[in-house]
Design an enzyme around this catalytic site. Structure first.
Site, short mmCIF file in Angstrom:
data_model
loop_
_atom_site.label_atom_id
_atom_site.label_comp_id
_atom_site.label_asym_id
_atom_site.label_seq_id
_atom_site.Cartn_x
_atom_site.Cartn_y
_atom_site.Cartn_z
N ASP B 202 47.28 -44.88 -34.93
CA ASP B 202 47.69 -44.63 -36.39
C ASP B 202 46.34 -44.62 -37.22
O ASP B 202 45.07 -44.95 -37.11
CB ASP B 202 46.97 -47.06 -36.26
CG ASP B 202 47.45 -47.61 -37.38
OD1 ASP B 202 46.78 -47.12 -38.85
OD2 ASP B 202 46.99 -48.75 -37.20
N HIS B 203 46.11 -43.77 -38.05
CA HIS B 203 45.91 -42.83 -38.84
C HIS B 203 44.55 -44.06 -39.95
O HIS B 203 43.44 -43.62 -39.70
CB HIS B 203 46.06 -41.94 -39.61
CG HIS B 203 46.80 -42.87 -41.16
ND1 HIS B 203 47.37 -43.11 -41.19
CD2 HIS B 203 46.10 -42.32 -42.93
CE1 HIS B 203 47.87 -43.06 -42.64
NE2 HIS B 203 46.92 -43.08 -42.87
N HIS B 265 48.91 -51.14 -39.75
CA HIS B 265 47.02 -51.04 -40.58
C HIS B 265 46.49 -52.19 -40.34
O HIS B 265 44.95 -52.76 -40.34
CB HIS B 265 47.53 -50.53 -41.98
CG HIS B 265 47.29 -48.45 -41.90
ND1 HIS B 265 47.98 -48.31 -40.69
CD2 HIS B 265 48.53 -48.13 -42.56
CE1 HIS B 265 48.51 -46.99 -41.30
NE2 HIS B 265 49.20 -46.95 -42.62
#
Lengths: 381, 513
Positions: B202-203, B265
């Site tokens: 999950d960047h 996110h």
């Protein structure tokens, strides 16, 4: 006017100059200015000329690490008892804002030099760390050094200029004092990449244990034949020796180095030509041989710096020198890697040093080992 | 095999290089490889973080030679990397890049790949370590992991624990589209890889400010006593984007903002904000605490969804002075689409620390500004000593800005200079860019390096993903069971009015970050 009131008058004047700077700019279209301060950066130089040369370095550093820079040229032997100064802000445009650091420059001549530390301390911003960069030779009994060092969190020297002896002396002073500041040497920062690249020789399961079996180590530095080992080479040796548990001993006064298993380590220092723009004693190459049989090493590794390959045509250093890393195993397997050493500029070394952790046990251990190498007077052939 | 046992790495400050390995990218012809992955790897090389034994292997269906693939990657680095190709180093880097052509369904592809990796192990000293990156749609995961296993390309994790070669796999979100599909996907991965070998990326977690949340919370004693229901009135988490669906209409019609942003996110930001201090910074210690938060989230039934969740969809409007079209006018979007482009929720964390403290979270597209922030709103002073109009003394707010202008701001009240006691809100504003410069590594650089080093702290674990879906599923189910058109909000606004009502009912209002 008394010396004390003269000092406080100077401090008040410079503080006012800084306050004036922070009032709204006359030109409403000018980009807004933001004052940012993450540390106090004190710089002490033994001459005005050296301080002037170093000021652009400080400005470059504070453009990336916003700080209140307090610079002082301390010249006790200069004529006239003068304490003077100037204050300004050095700004870098970041997006649509100017990020500004404050720079205070003091000149302390003659008897006024005795007041240098107190004047500098008057400008310290509270609650943030203080780094003291000492550019000249260090005498740990110098009251200016003692006063400033006692207020600083870390002292940064560059053994390329002050000598490795000064660093050893300050490190020894720090060991004797409780709550002493951390000691850093820019030469230690400069060899960090060398350390990491050397460690790479021993990263694979096949080579890991060979680190303990280094039997030959050759260093090359940019110097004339006959020159003594420089700070980078001495610190590198100190670091390798302390990581691998090497012991030193004397045989008829000559230094001998033995591995943890008792086998001897052969150390050589070679001289390579120093191109223009490259500092004296710069570490230029390092090679190791490791294994049980000195005649047929199980691993040979070499790291060579392409000296001056990062230099621009106009003697600037836009980028860093290339480092070529080569490893050869006994079975003939070879690996090679090319990396850049890191921007070869005084400002970048100082910036990197400020970013690194202040207390570094490896440095403290290595400097003690390096001291023996320096005392031995290892010279380049 | 890890680097830790190398005696020369003991106490090494510059020790940030990964283990020797081959990075094998499945779907190497796609945008992600060119725009993000190879530029990130190249930057790691410039930072001297790549090990000497390293190789990048692209695997994809399209026929191309090694030279063609290298040229594409060079072009990608030139266009998308934060640092441009360095001629003195590119040649060395280029030698490490190669390409294997083949269909993911064809066992021969994996035979070729195995032979190629064996060759690289001999030539480049990658030590038999393989890091697979699935830059492909989830529908391909099952095929690829099955073939990798059958081709003997997945190392036994016990082998790694014993100091032998390792295998790791990185997968990109979405990790399923609901709890059931997420479990199915995880089971599929688990059929070939142990959980310790799986790195779900999950960047957002690779962003500096997100990582700094842990430092900010647990390296400053100031906040801990205040970080609870005793002092916090409520928390607002905002993930706002100015952009619309940007040509991803087809994808967005399948997901909506809840699955695209909230489920991953936003839930991660909430976890990092609400979690208890972990007993160490090990990957599992941190992830254990995040999972506890997710398990504490009050699950919503249909009536709670009606009361506590607001959907919206952007209509026409103006963003930064530009007129933009409505969601239903976007390409590949149904003219009568009911997919939400905005969602706001009141989330309750039923645990000792946060009991009774609402977390208001919102995410949306085509909002007034691009901003991601976490705002901790502290309680009002218990007694007002000052004669203040306009609703009394403002609450203190601690705002952690994730993007843009990463930083932390604290709002507090002061007296205006003068004879009268006039109160004024001011902010202490710390900005990363100003204090530390802006040339920080991209999230993918940090995450790829962590994966090479086997540090999974910033990656999502299976139980986290499943708990996230377990929380989101009832919301989606409630919408599905009672279908209705989401309220339309004007593009460039802060969302539908109903979202304001959500907070107004509790006597609160959204921040305008």
């Amino acid at each position: 006017m008394s010396a004390a009131s003269e000092t406080s008058g100077l401090v008040a004047r410079l503080e006012k100059e800084l306050r004036d700077f922070w009032t709204a700019p006359a030109d409403p279209s000018a980009p807004p200015r933001s004052r940012v301060c993450t540390m106090n950066l004190e710089v002490v130089a033994p001459s005005t000329e050296l301080l002037e040369r170093y000021t652009p370095v400080v400005d470059e550093v504070t453009a990336n690490i916003p700080a209140r820079a307090i610079l002082a040229a301390v010249e006790p032997d200069a004529p006239g008892d003068e304490l003077d100064g100037a204050a300004t802000a050095v700004c870098a445009l970041t997006g649509d804002r100017q990020i500004c650091s404050e720079r205070i420059t003091l000149t302390c001549r003659g008897n006024a030099a005795a007041r240098a530390a107190s004047a500098m301390e008057a400008f310290l911003v509270p609650e943030i760390p203080t780094a003291l960069v000492w550019l000249g030779r260090v005498h740990t009994d110098d009251p200016i050094f003692e006063d400033l060092a006692s207020e600083a969190n870390r002292i940064i020297l560059d053994s390329e200029y002050t000598s490795i002896g000064s660093v050893i002396q300050v490190a020894s002073w720090a060991r004797r004092h409780r709550n002493a500041p951390a000691i850093s040497d820019l030469a230690w920062t400069r060899i960090a990449v060398w350390q990491e690249m050397l460690a790479r020789f021993f990263d694979t399961p096949q080579t890991r244990d060979l680190a303990w079996k280094i039997g030959k180590l050759v260093l090359a530095q940019a110097c004339e034949p006959g020159a003594r080992i420089g700070p980078e080479g001495a610190l590198m040796l100190g670091w390798i020796g302390t990581r691998l548990g090497w012991k030193t001993s004397r045989l008829a006064g000559a230094l001998r180095i033995k591995r943890a298993d008792g086998a001897s380590v052969s150390i050589e220092l070679r001289a390579v030509p120093r191109p223009a723009g490259v500092a004296p004693h710069t570490l230029a190459a390092l090679s190791v041989e490791a294994g049980d049989d000195p005649g047929r090493p199980s691993l040979s590794g070499a790291i060579e710096r392409e000296l001056a390959s990062g230099l621009g045509g106009d003697d600037t250093t836009p980028d860093a020198d290339v480092l070529v890393w080569k490893r050869r195993a006994a079975d003939g397997t070879e690996s090679e890697q090319r990396v850049r050493l890191g921007p070869n500029k005084a400002a970048k070394w100082l910036e990197q040093t400020l970013h690194r952790r202040a207390h570094d046990v490896a440095f403290e251990e290595s400097i003690a080992f390096a001291e023996q190498i320096v005392q031995d007077g290892l010279t380049a052939s | 095999m890890t680097l830790a046992s190398n005696p020369l790495r003991r106490g090494l400050i510059e020790d940030r290089s990964g283990d020797p390995c081959a990075l094998v990218i499945f779907g190497a012809s796609g945008d992600l490889t060119t725009r993000k992955l190879v530029p990130a790897v190249f930057n790691l090389g410039l930072s001297r973080s790549l090990p000497s034994g390293f190789a990048v292997v692209g695997v994809a269906r399209r026929h191309k030679t090694n030279d063609q693939f290298r040229a594409e990657m060079k072009d990608g680095v030139a266009r998308f990397s934060r640092r441009k190709p360095d001629p003195a180093l590119w040649k060395d880097f280029e030698r490490k890049i190669s390409y294997v052509v083949g269909s993911f369904e064809d066992p021969a592809t994996y035979t070729s790949l195995r032979e190629h990796l064996d060759e690289l192990a001999r030539e480049h000293g990658i030590g038999g370590n393989h890091l697979y990156y699935l830059a492909v749609p989830p529908s391909e995961f099952s095929t690829i992991v099955g073939h990798l296993k059958r081709a003997g390309l997945v190392a036994d994790p016990a082998q790694e624990r014993a100091g032998g070669a390792w295998t790791r796999i990185i997968i990109e979100k979405p990790f399923g589209h609901d709890l059931a599909s997420s479990r199915e996907l995880n089971d599929c991965i688990a059929s070939a890889f142990a959980e310790s070998q799986v790195f779900r990326i999950d960047h957002y977690l690779g962003k500096e400010t997100v990582q700094n949340l842990l430092v900010f919370r647990f390296a400053n004693s100031l906040w801990e006593p205040l970080w609870s229901r005793e002092h916090v009135d409520h928390v607002q988490i905002t993930v706002a984007e100015e952009i619309g669906v940007e040509g991803r209409g087809k994808f967005f019609e399948q997901t909506g903002v809840t699955k695209d942003i909230v489920e991953n996110h936003l839930m991660q930001l909430l976890c990092l904000t609400a979690m208890e201090p972990p007993n160490s910074l090990s990957a599992d210690a941190v992830r254990d605490e995040k999972v506890k938060v997710l398990r504490s989230l009050r699950r919503m039934d249909a009536s709670m969804v009606r009361e506590g969740v607001v959907r919206g969809q952007y209509g026409r409007g103006f963003v930064k002075g530009e007129e933009v079209r409505a969601y239903r006018e976007e390409p590949d979007v149904a003219k009568d689409s009911n997919v939400e482009t905005y969602v706001a929720m009141k989330v309750l964390v039923d645990n000792w620390r946060w009991g009774g403290v609402p977390f208001y979270v919102r995410a949306g597209k085509r909002l007034a500004r691009k901003v991601t922030e976490i705002a901790i709103q502290f309680k009002k002073v218990p007694h007002n000593l000052f004669n203040v109009s306009d609703g009394g003394i403002s609450q203190n707010v601690l705002a952690v800005r994730v993007q843009p202008d990463e930083g932390i701001a604290l709002r507090f009240t002061t007296k205006e200079p003068g004879n009268a006691t006039v109160l004024r809100d001011v902010a202490m504003d710390f900005r990363y860019g100003s204090a530390f410069g802006s040339n920080t590594p991209e999230a993918y650089e940090r995450l790829l390096l962590d994966a090479m080093r086997g540090d999974a702290t910033l990656f999502t674990r299976r139980d986290e993903v499943e708990e996230q879906w377990a929380f989101i599923d009832p919301v989606i189910d409630a919408w599905r069971e009672h279908p209705s058109a989401p309220p339309i909000y004007a593009a460039g606004s802060w969302g539908p009015e109903q979202a304001d009502d959500l907070l107004a009912r509790d006597g609160r209002r959204w921040r305008r970050p």
